[in-house]
Each structure stands twice: as structure tokens, then as C-alpha cells.
Design a protein around this motif. Structure first.
Motif, PDB file in Angstrom:
ATOM      1  N   GLU A  42       7.609 -35.817  29.142  1.00 37.92           N
ATOM      2  CA  GLU A  42       6.866 -34.520  28.481  1.00 37.92           C
ATOM      3  C   GLU A  42       5.545 -34.891  28.120  1.00 37.92           C
ATOM      4  N   ALA A  43       4.712 -34.060  28.340  1.00 37.00           N
ATOM      5  CA  ALA A  43       3.211 -34.093  28.116  1.00 37.00           C
ATOM      6  C   ALA A  43       3.182 -33.326  26.675  1.00 37.00           C
ATOM      7  N   TYR A  44       2.064 -33.718  25.916  1.00 38.39           N
ATOM      8  CA  TYR A  44       1.597 -33.095  24.541  1.00 38.39           C
ATOM      9  C   TYR A  44       0.175 -33.426  24.548  1.00 38.39           C
ATOM     10  N   ILE A  45      -0.126 -32.184  24.292  1.00 39.99           N
ATOM     11  CA  ILE A  45      -1.699 -32.150  24.150  1.00 39.99           C
ATOM     12  C   ILE A  45      -2.356 -31.538  22.749  1.00 39.99           C
ATOM     13  N   GLY A  46      -2.779 -32.229  21.810  1.00 42.25           N
ATOM     14  CA  GLY A  46      -2.930 -31.774  20.452  1.00 42.25           C
ATOM     15  C   GLY A  46      -3.865 -30.433  20.439  1.00 42.25           C
ATOM     16  N   ALA A  47      -5.079 -30.377  21.430  1.00 45.46           N
ATOM     17  CA  ALA A  47      -5.930 -29.356  21.003  1.00 45.46           C
ATOM     18  C   ALA A  47      -5.411 -27.910  21.179  1.00 45.46           C
ATOM     19  N   VAL A  48      -4.380 -28.001  22.027  1.00 49.66           N
ATOM     20  CA  VAL A  48      -4.010 -26.588  22.542  1.00 49.66           C
ATOM     21  C   VAL A  48      -2.166 -26.294  22.386  1.00 49.66           C
ATOM     22  N   ASP A  49      -1.616 -27.371  21.829  1.00 52.92           N
ATOM     23  CA  ASP A  49      -0.201 -27.364  22.143  1.00 52.92           C
ATOM     24  C   ASP A  49       0.348 -27.466  20.679  1.00 52.92           C
ATOM     25  N   LYS A  50       0.944 -26.409  20.039  1.00 54.30           N
ATOM     26  CA  LYS A  50       1.662 -26.252  18.886  1.00 54.30           C
ATOM     27  C   LYS A  50       2.789 -27.085  18.652  1.00 54.30           C
ATOM     28  N   ALA A  51       3.396 -27.766  19.909  1.00 55.41           N
ATOM     29  CA  ALA A  51       4.195 -28.810  19.785  1.00 55.41           C
ATOM     30  C   ALA A  51       3.865 -29.905  19.369  1.00 55.41           C
ATOM     31  N   SER A  52       2.752 -30.385  19.377  1.00 55.58           N
ATOM     32  CA  SER A  52       2.106 -31.621  19.207  1.00 55.58           C
ATOM     33  C   SER A  52       1.657 -31.708  17.852  1.00 55.58           C
TER      34      SER A  52
END
Length: 206
Positions: A42-52
């Protein structure tokens, strides 16, 4: 086979999530090699991802690892008793990472079996064999990955690293779908940022 170097991880999380499929996660423990083929990510991208954990630029003692160099390990705890293993990628100070969700056991079956179920591999039921490493916390238990691995570099000199065994995973065999266990993440719930090898029995959820 070869150990992946830092340059392999110097790409965005979505690209790395797919490139990691078919690669082999290795942990050397007490002179034994525990190995599993990565079959789900699974990918997680802090800038746009509320799951990060780093959404909105959040930087805390816990999340600081997410901003580290590509190719380091981010291990965090859930429910106060289990762990999840992530690979940091992209540029330093830009929070991106890939969660490893599922492994197909390749080597060290006995050790994995004792780690997970406290009994020999030959005594496992069919259900237990399937559940050996088909989830992020399950694979951490089986592979003996824990908080002590946090911030480690995935390099040959350390016990934990990722190898290329020339296992080809064709784009047509990669399923792209939504992530699991992030109901709190509003619109990010619908991002198709989970990737897995089609028909592999060690995928956590299809």
C-alpha cells in the motif's frame, strides 16, 4: 539475486508499491534467513493523504522517520501490541512510504511457524499456513520485525533488506484497489493505492 540499493527506493510511493511486488524481503535472525516474496503493498503520501501519519506536514517523534532518506525502515505499533513494516521512499523531507501487507514465505518456514504459532510448520493447519504472512502485522511476527528495526537502512550490512530474485510480475497480474483499515481517512478511503499479485494466496484481502 542482488540486494536492492538506495537508488531503487528513490522514487514515489505509488511507483515503488508496484516495483516491490515480486521482490524478496529478508531478515537474518540468529544465523537463520527468513525470506518472503512481497505480494501486497500500500502507498502512503503525506502531502495529500489523510491516511498517512504525516498528513498535513505533521512531524512528531513518531513520524520523523517518514521524512528520512529513501530505503530506510518505518516500523510503527498498532493496538499497543502489533507492528507494521514500511519502506520509506522518494526525496528526503518528503513523507512517502510503502506498507508491506503480504508475503509469500520462501525460506525459514520453521522459524516463521514458531514465531507465529509456536509449533513446527508441518503441524500447521491449511488455515494457519495461509495466515502465516497474509497481513502486515502477521508478517512482522513471522519475520521477527519489530520496533527495534525502525530507522534501519535496508542494506547488506544490516540484517533486514530486500533482494531482487528476478521474479517478473507483469502489469496485467497486478491488481490495483483501495486500501484497508483506513475508514477515518475521508476521501483517501477511495484512493486505489493498494496493489497485489493477482490470485496469490497470501494476499490479505481480495
Amino acid at each position: 539475486m542482488k540486494i536492492l540499493d538506495k537508488s531503487f527506493y528513490n522514487i514515489d510511493a505509488l511507483s515503488l508499491s508496484k516495483k516491490l511486488l515480486g521482490k524478496v524481503l529478508v531478515n537474518q535472525v540468529n544465523g537463520k534467513s527468513l525470506k518472503g516474496i512481497i505480494v501486497e503493498t500500500e502507498a502512503y503520501i503525506g502531502a495529500v493523504d489523510k491516511a498517512s501519519h504525516a498528513y498535513g506536514g505533521r512531524r512528531t517523534e513518531r513520524t520523523e522517520t517518514l521524512y528520512g532518506e529513501p530505503g530506510i525502515v518505518y516500523v510503527y505499533s498498532i493496538y499497543g501490541m502489533y507492528f507494521c513494516f514500511n519502506v520509506i521512499c522518494g526525496e528526503k523531507d518528503v513523507a512517502e512510504g510503502v506498507l508491506i501487507r503480504g508475503l509469500e514465505p520462501l525460506e525459514g518456514f520453521e522459524e516463521m511457524s514458531f514465531n507465529r504459532f509456536k509449533k513446527p510448520y508441518e503441524e500447521l493447519t491449511k488455515s494457519q499456513i495461509k495466515n502465516l504472512t497474509n497481513g502486515p502485522s502477521k508478517l512482522c511476527i513471522a519475520m521477527n520485525i519489530n520496533k527495534s528495526n525502525n530507522k534501519e537502512k535496508l542494506i547488506k550490512e544490516n540484517s533486514l533488506y530486500i533482494e531482487d530474485h528476478d521474479i517478473e510480475v507483469l502489469p496485467s497480474n497486478i491488481v490495483e484497489t483501495t486500501r484497508i483499515g483506513i475508514d477515518y481517512a475521508e476521501e483517501a478511503v477511495h484512493f486505489p493505492w493498494r496493489f497485489y499479485i493477482k490470485d496469490n494466496p497470501y494476499v490479505s484481502k481480495k
